[in-house]
Design an enzyme around this catalytic site. Structure first.
Site, PDB file in Angstrom:
ATOM      1  N   TYR A  66       0.834  -1.199   0.000  1.00  0.00           N
ATOM      2  CA  TYR A  66       0.000   0.000   0.000  1.00  0.00           C
ATOM      3  C   TYR A  66       0.871   1.251   0.000  1.00  0.00           C
ATOM      4  O   TYR A  66       1.717   1.445   0.892  1.00  0.00           O
ATOM      5  CB  TYR A  66      -0.923   0.037   1.229  1.00  0.00           C
ATOM      6  CG  TYR A  66      -1.920  -1.097   1.307  1.00  0.00           C
ATOM      7  CD1 TYR A  66      -2.235  -1.867   0.202  1.00  0.00           C
ATOM      8  CD2 TYR A  66      -2.562  -1.396   2.506  1.00  0.00           C
ATOM      9  CE1 TYR A  66      -3.138  -2.906   0.275  1.00  0.00           C
ATOM     10  CE2 TYR A  66      -3.478  -2.423   2.593  1.00  0.00           C
ATOM     11  CZ  TYR A  66      -3.760  -3.189   1.474  1.00  0.00           C
ATOM     12  OH  TYR A  66      -4.662  -4.208   1.558  1.00  0.00           O
ATOM     13  N   HIS A 130      -0.247 -11.923   1.407  1.00  0.00           N
ATOM     14  CA  HIS A 130      -1.232 -11.096   0.695  1.00  0.00           C
ATOM     15  C   HIS A 130      -1.857 -11.851  -0.473  1.00  0.00           C
ATOM     16  O   HIS A 130      -3.074 -11.787  -0.694  1.00  0.00           O
ATOM     17  CB  HIS A 130      -0.560  -9.817   0.199  1.00  0.00           C
ATOM     18  CG  HIS A 130      -1.495  -8.681   0.013  1.00  0.00           C
ATOM     19  ND1 HIS A 130      -1.087  -7.367   0.048  1.00  0.00           N
ATOM     20  CD2 HIS A 130      -2.822  -8.620  -0.202  1.00  0.00           C
ATOM     21  CE1 HIS A 130      -2.123  -6.562  -0.129  1.00  0.00           C
ATOM     22  NE2 HIS A 130      -3.190  -7.308  -0.301  1.00  0.00           N
ATOM     23  N   SER A 209     -13.327  -4.896   1.781  1.00  0.00           N
ATOM     24  CA  SER A 209     -14.318  -4.326   0.858  1.00  0.00           C
ATOM     25  C   SER A 209     -15.747  -4.724   1.231  1.00  0.00           C
ATOM     26  O   SER A 209     -16.525  -5.140   0.366  1.00  0.00           O
ATOM     27  CB  SER A 209     -14.019  -4.734  -0.590  1.00  0.00           C
ATOM     28  OG  SER A 209     -12.802  -4.181  -1.020  1.00  0.00           O
ATOM     29  N   GLY A 212     -18.482  -3.171  -0.846  1.00  0.00           N
ATOM     30  CA  GLY A 212     -18.447  -3.351  -2.298  1.00  0.00           C
ATOM     31  C   GLY A 212     -17.640  -2.299  -3.022  1.00  0.00           C
ATOM     32  O   GLY A 212     -18.017  -1.840  -4.087  1.00  0.00           O
ATOM     33  N   ARG A 213     -16.496  -1.914  -2.439  1.00  0.00           N
ATOM     34  CA  ARG A 213     -15.611  -0.887  -3.010  1.00  0.00           C
ATOM     35  C   ARG A 213     -16.349   0.438  -3.207  1.00  0.00           C
ATOM     36  O   ARG A 213     -16.149   1.140  -4.200  1.00  0.00           O
ATOM     37  CB  ARG A 213     -15.002  -1.379  -4.327  1.00  0.00           C
ATOM     38  CG  ARG A 213     -14.188  -2.649  -4.148  1.00  0.00           C
ATOM     39  CD  ARG A 213     -13.410  -3.016  -5.366  1.00  0.00           C
ATOM     40  NE  ARG A 213     -12.713  -4.270  -5.163  1.00  0.00           N
ATOM     41  CZ  ARG A 213     -11.535  -4.419  -4.539  1.00  0.00           C
ATOM     42  NH1 ARG A 213     -10.931  -3.358  -4.055  1.00  0.00           N
ATOM     43  NH2 ARG A 213     -10.980  -5.605  -4.393  1.00  0.00           N
ATOM     44  N   SER A 217     -22.107   2.536  -0.634  1.00  0.00           N
ATOM     45  CA  SER A 217     -22.121   3.865  -0.030  1.00  0.00           C
ATOM     46  C   SER A 217     -22.782   4.883  -0.943  1.00  0.00           C
ATOM     47  O   SER A 217     -23.556   5.724  -0.497  1.00  0.00           O
ATOM     48  CB  SER A 217     -20.691   4.332   0.295  1.00  0.00           C
ATOM     49  OG  SER A 217     -20.077   3.481   1.228  1.00  0.00           O
TER      50      SER A 217
END
Length: 345
Positions: A66, A130, A209, A212-213, A217
């Site tokens: 990241y 990962h 997630s 749902g990414r 929202s």
């Protein structure tokens, strides 16, 4: 600003790890193309992390990939001043920018030591692979992680995006504490085999997630936040021809949320919490107000009838498009060679 600890605790796995019932995904706090390309003010992100910990969200999730190492550096700064003792920190290894996915012992050890240095820590609470390196038997990778546990450099071992058979083979070498996977209202294929396997073996489940990414929202508006349109190719369900169909899913969730007096994201997150006390979702955010909205999902109650209704909105035959494109490494292609095929150098 809200004060006091308002988030409960759960046991993750069967080796003794206890974490907050909801975690905080930190990926978005650092540039991570193509998902996040714009840097965020460092002090704002540290303030958010401190607010989360103060609120009781102490399970923090990062990875060496990241921000190309910068997210771990950010977490290292945020954990100073007595904060470290209050959190359960998870980070990951396995994505070598030069050589792709790696799980060879030398890389496992080098990656762990590099993460410890960036995080300014002596020990990592939960260390995930990962993505699974299909060139090496999973037993070899876990064997090196087991040594790191014995040396006190990590406390617990986790896997991310691993198949059921990979999980079983890994768990036979050393107990796996948690499996991180994508699980949300519209990403549920893991329920067929992976979730049951984790529960059979006493492995905790960390849902990334869970919104749902961003779809649960803001619906189709979530796509507007993608500054790099290449991301649409990575997540086919956001392609225009699929999104036009999928927007009905958000509309139905939004209608139900209105009836319950909450936001659609709170409803979708509450659904994940209702999957069991062995599940910890880790929604990510870069805004304190969004964080506060997310933790309110913990207090929501859904009846069995409401759960069935919600699930019908985004059943497998309703969602159009995969969660990832076929060339992205996931649990669907994480099978590794048998241990008998490997010869140590």
């Amino acid at each position: 600003m809200e004060t006091g600890r308002v988030v409960g605790r759960i046991k993750l796995g069967s080796q003794g790890l206890e974490v907050s019932a909801q975690g905080l995904g930190c990926m978005g706090m650092s540039p991570f193309p193509p998902f996040h390309e714009q840097p965020k003010p460092e002090q704002d992100m540290i303030a958010l992390i401190h607010h989360a910990v103060h609120s009781g969200v102490t399970f923090l999730d990062t990875s060496d990939v990241y921000g190309h190492f910068t997210n771990e550096i950010l977490l290292g700064k945020a954990l100073k001043g007595g904060v470290r003792e209050k959190v359960e920190l998870a980070t990951k290894f396995g994505r070598d920018g030069k050589k792709g996915i790696r799980g060879d012992p030398a890389y496992v050890r080098a990656a762990c030591e590099a993460s410890l240095k960036r995080l300014q820590l002596d020990c990592i609470d939960l260390y995930y692979q990962h993505r699974v390196d299909i060139r090496f038997p999973i037993e070899v990778t876990i064997g090196e992680l087991k040594k790191l546990v014995e040396e006190g450099k990590i406390k617990y071992i986790g896997l991310s995006e691993a198949s059921a058979s990979t999980i079983r083979r890994a768990h036979a070498v050393h107990p796996i504490t948690a499996v991180q996977l994508e699980w949300s209202l519209w990403s549920r294929d893991v329920e067929q085999e992976i979730i049951p396997t984790c529960r059979e073996l006493g492995i905790g489940i960390v849902a990334y997630s869970p919104l749902g990414r961003g779809f649960f929202s803001s619906g189709v508006k979530a796509v507007e936040k993608f500054t790099n349109k290449e991301l649409l190719k990575l997540i086919p369900r956001f392609l225009p021809e699929n999104l036009e169909h999928n927007k009905t899913i958000f509309e139905r969730v939004n209608e139900m949320a209105t009836r319950k007096g909450c936001t659609p994201s709170q409803l979708a997150l509450a659904w994940v919490h209702h999957q069991g006390n062995d599940v910890c979702p880790i929604p990510g955010t870069t805004k304190i107000e969004n964080f506060n909205d997310n933790i309110r999902a913990l207090s929501m109650k859904l009846t069995p009838e409401e759960m069935v209704e919600l699930e019908s909105f985004a059943s497998e035959d309703v969602v159009k498009g995969d969660r990832y494109s076929k060339d992205v490494t996931t649990w669907k292609n994480s099978e590794t060679p048998p241990l008998s095929s490997w010869k140590a150098a």
